[in-house]
Scaffold this motif. Structure first.
Motif, PDB file in Angstrom:
ATOM      1  N   GLU A 233      48.819  -7.076 -23.045  1.00 28.37           N
ATOM      2  CA  GLU A 233      49.605  -7.165 -24.277  1.00 28.37           C
ATOM      3  C   GLU A 233      49.058  -8.300 -25.133  1.00 28.37           C
ATOM      4  O   GLU A 233      48.853  -9.406 -24.626  1.00 28.37           O
ATOM      5  N   ASN A 234      48.791  -8.002 -26.393  1.00 25.66           N
ATOM      6  CA  ASN A 234      48.305  -9.005 -27.348  1.00 25.66           C
ATOM      7  C   ASN A 234      47.060  -9.733 -26.830  1.00 25.66           C
ATOM      8  O   ASN A 234      46.922 -10.959 -26.973  1.00 25.66           O
ATOM      9  N   GLY A 235      46.182  -8.965 -26.207  1.00 26.78           N
ATOM     10  CA  GLY A 235      44.925  -9.539 -25.736  1.00 26.78           C
ATOM     11  C   GLY A 235      45.043 -10.392 -24.496  1.00 26.78           C
ATOM     12  O   GLY A 235      44.104 -11.124 -24.169  1.00 26.78           O
ATOM     13  N   LYS A 236      46.168 -10.294 -23.787  1.00 27.18           N
ATOM     14  CA  LYS A 236      46.374 -11.085 -22.583  1.00 27.18           C
ATOM     15  C   LYS A 236      46.770 -10.189 -21.418  1.00 27.18           C
ATOM     16  O   LYS A 236      47.478  -9.188 -21.597  1.00 27.18           O
ATOM     17  N   VAL A 237      46.322 -10.556 -20.205  1.00 27.11           N
ATOM     18  CA  VAL A 237      46.732  -9.848 -19.005  1.00 27.11           C
ATOM     19  C   VAL A 237      48.208 -10.120 -18.728  1.00 27.11           C
ATOM     20  O   VAL A 237      48.661 -11.275 -18.781  1.00 27.11           O
ATOM     21  N   THR A 238      48.942  -9.060 -18.436  1.00 32.26           N
ATOM     22  CA  THR A 238      50.353  -9.216 -18.063  1.00 32.26           C
ATOM     23  C   THR A 238      50.647  -8.676 -16.670  1.00 32.26           C
ATOM     24  O   THR A 238      51.728  -8.910 -16.137  1.00 32.26           O
ATOM     25  N   GLY A 239      49.695  -7.932 -16.101  1.00 29.77           N
ATOM     26  CA  GLY A 239      49.936  -7.400 -14.770  1.00 29.77           C
ATOM     27  C   GLY A 239      48.922  -6.337 -14.391  1.00 29.77           C
ATOM     28  O   GLY A 239      47.968  -6.059 -15.135  1.00 29.77           O
ATOM     29  N   VAL A 240      49.114  -5.754 -13.210  1.00 31.30           N
ATOM     30  CA  VAL A 240      48.257  -4.670 -12.733  1.00 31.30           C
ATOM     31  C   VAL A 240      49.125  -3.539 -12.206  1.00 31.30           C
ATOM     32  O   VAL A 240      50.195  -3.766 -11.626  1.00 31.30           O
ATOM     33  N   LEU A 241      48.658  -2.312 -12.444  1.00 29.24           N
ATOM     34  CA  LEU A 241      49.296  -1.128 -11.876  1.00 29.24           C
ATOM     35  C   LEU A 241      48.480  -0.713 -10.662  1.00 29.24           C
ATOM     36  O   LEU A 241      47.280  -0.457 -10.759  1.00 29.24           O
ATOM     37  N   LEU A 242      49.126  -0.666  -9.509  1.00 28.48           N
ATOM     38  CA  LEU A 242      48.453  -0.353  -8.253  1.00 28.48           C
ATOM     39  C   LEU A 242      48.888   1.009  -7.734  1.00 28.48           C
ATOM     40  O   LEU A 242      49.995   1.479  -8.031  1.00 28.48           O
ATOM     41  N   GLU A 243      48.014   1.598  -6.926  1.00 31.54           N
ATOM     42  CA  GLU A 243      48.346   2.884  -6.303  1.00 31.54           C
ATOM     43  C   GLU A 243      47.951   2.839  -4.832  1.00 31.54           C
ATOM     44  O   GLU A 243      46.838   2.439  -4.478  1.00 31.54           O
ATOM     45  N   ARG A 244      48.870   3.264  -3.986  1.00 32.87           N
ATOM     46  CA  ARG A 244      48.598   3.359  -2.550  1.00 32.87           C
ATOM     47  C   ARG A 244      49.291   4.585  -1.994  1.00 32.87           C
ATOM     48  O   ARG A 244      50.507   4.743  -2.132  1.00 32.87           O
ATOM     49  N   GLN A 245      48.475   5.475  -1.425  1.00 30.54           N
ATOM     50  CA  GLN A 245      48.983   6.713  -0.823  1.00 30.54           C
ATOM     51  C   GLN A 245      49.881   7.487  -1.784  1.00 30.54           C
ATOM     52  O   GLN A 245      50.944   7.982  -1.419  1.00 30.54           O
ATOM     53  N   GLY A 246      49.420   7.548  -3.033  1.00 30.74           N
ATOM     54  CA  GLY A 246      50.134   8.332  -4.043  1.00 30.74           C
ATOM     55  C   GLY A 246      51.298   7.627  -4.696  1.00 30.74           C
ATOM     56  O   GLY A 246      51.879   8.152  -5.656  1.00 30.74           O
ATOM     57  N   LYS A 247      51.658   6.440  -4.232  1.00 25.26           N
ATOM     58  CA  LYS A 247      52.769   5.690  -4.809  1.00 25.26           C
ATOM     59  C   LYS A 247      52.233   4.544  -5.648  1.00 25.26           C
ATOM     60  O   LYS A 247      51.237   3.920  -5.302  1.00 25.26           O
ATOM     61  N   THR A 248      52.906   4.261  -6.753  1.00 25.75           N
ATOM     62  CA  THR A 248      52.464   3.204  -7.655  1.00 25.75           C
ATOM     63  C   THR A 248      53.373   1.989  -7.570  1.00 25.75           C
ATOM     64  O   THR A 248      54.543   2.083  -7.171  1.00 25.75           O
ATOM     65  N   ASP A 249      52.802   0.861  -7.947  1.00 20.57           N
ATOM     66  CA  ASP A 249      53.525  -0.400  -7.911  1.00 20.57           C
ATOM     67  C   ASP A 249      52.969  -1.278  -9.015  1.00 20.57           C
ATOM     68  O   ASP A 249      51.781  -1.198  -9.350  1.00 20.57           O
TER      69      ASP A 249
END
Length: 538
Positions: A233-249
């Protein structure tokens, strides 16, 4: 502490007598009796094989002795103080995410954990023990696990390699790297050998123990978990979207370290799509070449070949070609194996690996030709597609079953396909197919390899022995891109995103990758410099 340099021992003594012979040399140089020496340790050890009938081991030793200042000034004797990595305070409190668990990722996370930041390591591959099982199944049966293989998984690509620790950089963080390796199970000799290596059998233990230390310090390691998206957001990292065994976090954070390795192609494309600045960089492609190790030993050590003090010999060759390119050997594996290193379905990729004893029958090395960004259309990821093209052709030429295409050097130089092998048995598994490598390599690669082979044979007699084996294709020697970062903050054009290690284009091997991981951790924590002793490169 005193350092005595350039102590030479002819390499024909019983290994058990090394310390007593060194003690005698120390007494003679300092002109003291044995009881005056409190202790000594080897700080450097190398081989001088320029005279084949008088191969010598050359040492530097650190000596503890009373009134040491009185000995300074004697030839080859100087005062020395050990340089130690120092933990410094940081005001950072956010829990960072480190993507990738190769040397860069592990050492970045280790430093962050030592500073109390409880990092989260995200690794798409398996832990090193389950990864080993998956890799060996691929080598035996040709069953490829695309998320956990020689390229991906705990320890990174270096886990299944010779485990070389040699590096061209000079940095005060290197002793920290070696100290951690030794504490994790590597032999102490890596800290003083001029060409140290660990071997894949020991590296597995070392990698596991470093990860356990990170966890004990409060870090969290998530295996078989893929970073699917960077949240910005606005040129800054705010987080990561992860995936494991078809589930996201989702993990919210303002600091993400990209220690993704040189083969994380899907991540390169994702970064390009979200506007992370990347540029193409020079890299190299080619083949693996195998010889009998005993013949290399004879060329390098003469009558001292098969000497247990010297071990299996190495070589490093290069040639400046008439076409303006360079050809060179890389990651030479004494007594090693050529291994299947594919990470994508229907491709053949080779790499080299040695166990710690380096006791195999064959020597192997990458034999590479330089490739420049100007060879492509200027598109930043065009080199990735070039690599893929070669790997798919090699797969088809090998029989479309993960067998590797091979050709004898003699046949290669005479422009004829190989129909059978000679007296050098290829080590690549699950198998090989004798063929004509002109069918899977571009003309400029073929022509450059031929010129390079002939020029290298003038430096190492027998290098173009007819029965020497070429195995295609070696395409992952380094990253084909550089993810740009600010030289002061180490951030990319996205604030809070730290490109790191070999995959980002800032290292080339285990040691330099580990050092870059430490540097990225320091930058993330806004620590400017570490270490004690004289000013050095930070």
């Amino acid at each position: 502490m005193l350092r005595i340099s350039n102590i030479k021992l002819r390499a024909d003594f019983e290994p058990s007598k090394e310390n007593s012979l060194l003690a005698q040399k120390i007494q003679k140089i300092l002109k003291v009796k044995k009881d005056k020496i409190v202790s000594f340790t080897i700080s450097k050890k190398s081989i001088d094989a320029r005279e084949k009938n008088n191969v010598q081991l050359v040492y530097s030793v650190d000596v503890e002795i009373e009134n040491e200042k009185s000995y300074v000034g004697i030839k080859n004797v100087s005062s020395c103080e050990p340089v130690e990595y120092m933990i410094k305070k940081t005001n950072k409190t956010t829990r960072p995410v480190v993507v990738g668990s190769g040397p860069a990722g592990l050492f970045c996370a280790l430093i962050l954990a030592e500073h109390g930041l409880n990092p989260i390591i995200v690794e798409q591959g398996m832990d090193v023990d389950r990864r080993k099982v998956a890799v060996e199944k691929f080598w035996k049966d040709g069953v490829l696990e695309t998320n956990s293989n020689v390229q991906f998984g705990e320890g990174g690509a270096g886990t299944f390699s010779d485990g070389k620790l040699t590096t061209g950089i000079k940095n005060t963080r290197i002793p920290k790297v070696f100290k951690e390796f030794v504490e994790a199970g590597a032999p102490r000799e890596i800290s003083y050998l001029s060409k140290p290596h660990i071997g894949t059998d020991i590296l597995i233990t070392v990698v596991r123990n470093i990860r356990k230390k990170i966890e004990q310090l409060g870090g969290d390691v998530r295996f078989e978990t893929k970073m699917k998206e960077l949240m910005i957001e606005n040129g800054k990292v705010t987080g990561v979207l992860l995936e494991r065994q078809g589930k996201t976090d989702v993990i919210e954070t303002d600091a993400v370290v990209l220690a993704i390795g040189h083969s994380a192609r899907d991540t390169f494309y994702m970064l390009k799509d979200i506007g992370v600045d990347m540029i193409p960089k020079p890299f190299a492609v080619g083949v693996r070449i195998e010889h009998h190790q005993k013949e290399i030993d004879l060329q390098q050590f003469g009558s001292f070949a098969n000497n247990p003090l010297l071990g299996a010999s190495e070589y490093k060759l290069n040639a400046h070609l008439p076409n303006g390119r360079g050809a060179y050997t890389f990651c030479m594996c004494p007594g090693g194996h050529v291994v299947a290193a594919a990470s994508e379905k229907n491709t053949v990729v080779t790499n080299g690996m040695s166990y710690s004893a380096r006791s195999g029958n064959n020597a192997n090395s990458a034999l590479l030709v330089s490739v420049k960004p100007t060879d492509f259309n200027g598109e930043v990821l065009a080199a990735v597609e070039f690599q893929r093209k070669l790997e798919r052709k090699a797969f088809e030429l090998g029989g479309s079953n993960y067998f590797a295409p091979v050709q004898l050097v003699g046949d290669f130089l005479e422009n004829r396909g190989s129909k059978q092998l000679g007296d050098i048995i290829p080590t690549y598994t699950p198998g090989v197919t004798p063929t004509d490598l002109r069918e899977c390599l571009d003309d400029f690669i073929i022509d450059s390899l031929k010129d390079g082979l002939r020029m290298m044979d003038k430096k190492l007699t027998g290098f173009i022995k007819h029965d020497a084996v070429l195995t295609a294709v070696e395409s992952r020697s380094s990253s084909p891109v550089t993810i740009k970062r600010n030289p002061l903050t180490f951030e990319s054009n996205i604030k809070g995103l730290y490109p790191c290690g070999e995959g980002a284009g800032y290292a080339g091997g285990i040691t330099s990758s580990a050092v870059d991981g430490i540097k990225c951790a320091e930058a993330l924590m806004e620590i400017e410099a570490t270490g004690t002793g004289p000013a050095a490169q930070f």
